[in-house]
Scaffold this motif. Structure first.
Motif, PDB file in Angstrom:
ATOM      1  N   GLN A  19      27.948  28.592  31.505  1.00  0.00           N
ATOM      2  CA  GLN A  19      28.273  28.269  30.121  1.00  0.00           C
ATOM      3  C   GLN A  19      29.781  28.096  29.965  1.00  0.00           C
ATOM      4  O   GLN A  19      30.237  27.211  29.256  1.00  0.00           O
ATOM      5  N   ALA A  20      30.577  28.939  30.647  1.00  0.00           N
ATOM      6  CA  ALA A  20      32.037  28.806  30.594  1.00  0.00           C
ATOM      7  C   ALA A  20      32.464  27.470  31.191  1.00  0.00           C
ATOM      8  O   ALA A  20      33.358  26.805  30.665  1.00  0.00           O
ATOM      9  N   ASN A  21      31.804  27.075  32.293  1.00  0.00           N
ATOM     10  CA  ASN A  21      32.121  25.776  32.898  1.00  0.00           C
ATOM     11  C   ASN A  21      31.788  24.641  31.936  1.00  0.00           C
ATOM     12  O   ASN A  21      32.540  23.688  31.799  1.00  0.00           O
ATOM     13  N   LYS A  22      30.635  24.748  31.263  1.00  0.00           N
ATOM     14  CA  LYS A  22      30.235  23.725  30.300  1.00  0.00           C
ATOM     15  C   LYS A  22      31.230  23.669  29.139  1.00  0.00           C
ATOM     16  O   LYS A  22      31.608  22.600  28.685  1.00  0.00           O
ATOM     17  N   GLU A  23      31.672  24.827  28.670  1.00  0.00           N
ATOM     18  CA  GLU A  23      32.641  24.868  27.567  1.00  0.00           C
ATOM     19  C   GLU A  23      33.978  24.278  28.013  1.00  0.00           C
ATOM     20  O   GLU A  23      34.615  23.529  27.266  1.00  0.00           O
ATOM     21  N   THR A  24      34.384  24.602  29.226  1.00  0.00           N
ATOM     22  CA  THR A  24      35.641  24.053  29.752  1.00  0.00           C
ATOM     23  C   THR A  24      35.537  22.543  29.886  1.00  0.00           C
ATOM     24  O   THR A  24      36.462  21.805  29.506  1.00  0.00           O
ATOM     25  N   LEU A  25      34.408  22.063  30.409  1.00  0.00           N
ATOM     26  CA  LEU A  25      34.211  20.619  30.531  1.00  0.00           C
ATOM     27  C   LEU A  25      34.182  19.944  29.163  1.00  0.00           C
ATOM     28  O   LEU A  25      34.761  18.873  28.975  1.00  0.00           O
ATOM     29  N   ALA A  26      33.523  20.580  28.198  1.00  0.00           N
ATOM     30  CA  ALA A  26      33.464  20.014  26.845  1.00  0.00           C
ATOM     31  C   ALA A  26      34.863  19.969  26.234  1.00  0.00           C
ATOM     32  O   ALA A  26      35.250  18.981  25.603  1.00  0.00           O
ATOM     33  N   LYS A  27      35.629  21.061  26.430  1.00  0.00           N
ATOM     34  CA  LYS A  27      36.999  21.104  25.886  1.00  0.00           C
ATOM     35  C   LYS A  27      37.867  20.042  26.558  1.00  0.00           C
ATOM     36  O   LYS A  27      38.641  19.341  25.912  1.00  0.00           O
ATOM     37  N   THR A  28      37.721  19.905  27.890  1.00  0.00           N
ATOM     38  CA  THR A  28      38.487  18.891  28.618  1.00  0.00           C
ATOM     39  C   THR A  28      38.109  17.489  28.135  1.00  0.00           C
ATOM     40  O   THR A  28      38.972  16.639  27.915  1.00  0.00           O
ATOM     41  N   ALA A  29      36.820  17.239  27.956  1.00  0.00           N
ATOM     42  CA  ALA A  29      36.363  15.933  27.470  1.00  0.00           C
ATOM     43  C   ALA A  29      36.901  15.663  26.064  1.00  0.00           C
ATOM     44  O   ALA A  29      37.329  14.545  25.748  1.00  0.00           O
ATOM     45  N   ASN A  30      36.904  16.689  25.219  1.00  0.00           N
ATOM     46  CA  ASN A  30      37.432  16.554  23.856  1.00  0.00           C
ATOM     47  C   ASN A  30      38.930  16.252  23.895  1.00  0.00           C
ATOM     48  O   ASN A  30      39.409  15.379  23.159  1.00  0.00           O
ATOM     49  N   ASP A  31      39.663  16.963  24.770  1.00  0.00           N
ATOM     50  CA  ASP A  31      41.111  16.719  24.891  1.00  0.00           C
ATOM     51  C   ASP A  31      41.385  15.298  25.377  1.00  0.00           C
ATOM     52  O   ASP A  31      42.289  14.614  24.876  1.00  0.00           O
ATOM     53  N   ILE A  32      40.577  14.851  26.332  1.00  0.00           N
ATOM     54  CA  ILE A  32      40.754  13.488  26.849  1.00  0.00           C
ATOM     55  C   ILE A  32      40.450  12.473  25.752  1.00  0.00           C
ATOM     56  O   ILE A  32      41.177  11.489  25.579  1.00  0.00           O
ATOM     57  N   SER A  33      39.397  12.728  24.975  1.00  0.00           N
ATOM     58  CA  SER A  33      39.058  11.815  23.869  1.00  0.00           C
ATOM     59  C   SER A  33      40.182  11.752  22.852  1.00  0.00           C
ATOM     60  O   SER A  33      40.551  10.672  22.386  1.00  0.00           O
ATOM     61  N   GLU A  34      40.751  12.900  22.497  1.00  0.00           N
ATOM     62  CA  GLU A  34      41.867  12.928  21.548  1.00  0.00           C
ATOM     63  C   GLU A  34      43.076  12.189  22.116  1.00  0.00           C
ATOM     64  O   GLU A  34      43.769  11.463  21.392  1.00  0.00           O
ATOM     65  N   SER A  35      43.332  12.370  23.412  1.00  0.00           N
ATOM     66  CA  SER A  35      44.445  11.660  24.049  1.00  0.00           C
ATOM     67  C   SER A  35      44.219  10.156  24.002  1.00  0.00           C
ATOM     68  O   SER A  35      45.148   9.384  23.732  1.00  0.00           O
ATOM     69  N   LEU A  36      42.983   9.728  24.266  1.00  0.00           N
ATOM     70  CA  LEU A  36      42.669   8.301  24.227  1.00  0.00           C
ATOM     71  C   LEU A  36      42.811   7.732  22.820  1.00  0.00           C
ATOM     72  O   LEU A  36      43.315   6.626  22.629  1.00  0.00           O
TER      73      LEU A  36
END
Length: 121
Positions: A19-36
């Motif tokens: 679950q921590a890995n999924k949350e980290t991946l979701a947070k990373t994906a969200n950060d990448i989306s915001e950067s884009l």
């Protein structure tokens, strides 16, 4: 193999880690989306600024072309003026020479008449 048995037994630490890995991946994906999105916004601003610059350059180019045409026209007028002033200077010199010759002729004629009247031959 141990991880497989832990998963099958339902070990809570493995679930938390997943679950921590999924949350980290979701947070990373969200950060990448915001950067884009931010990058997209920045690029849109740059495109708009480039369009404004092109419009300004086009206007400046038209102004420069118009100024060049006016300078060419002024150059023609200046050359005409120079020719006319040169011609005027020559005519002025010719007129002065003619006036001087006319005065010499007038005074010579007046002296001749006075001589003939005072000393008749």
């Amino acid at each position: 193999m141990q991880a497989k048995q832990d998963l099958l037994k339902g070990n809570p630490q493995v679930r938390k880690r997943n679950q921590a890995n999924k949350e980290t991946l979701a947070k990373t994906a969200n950060d990448i989306s915001e950067s884009l999105v931010s990058l997209n916004r920045t690029m849109a601003e740059q495109v708009k600024q480039s369009e404004n610059n092109i419009t300004t350059l086009d206007h400046s180019s038209n102004t420069l072309k118009e100024t060049q045409r006016e300078f060419d026209s002024m150059g023609g007028h200046i050359q005409n003026s120079q020719r006319l002033l040169t011609k005027y200077g020559r005519r002025n010199l010719t007129d002065n020479v003619l006036i001087l010759l006319a005065l010499i002729f007038f005074f010579a004629t007046a002296l001749y008449i006075v001589k003939k009247r005072l000393w008749p031959s």
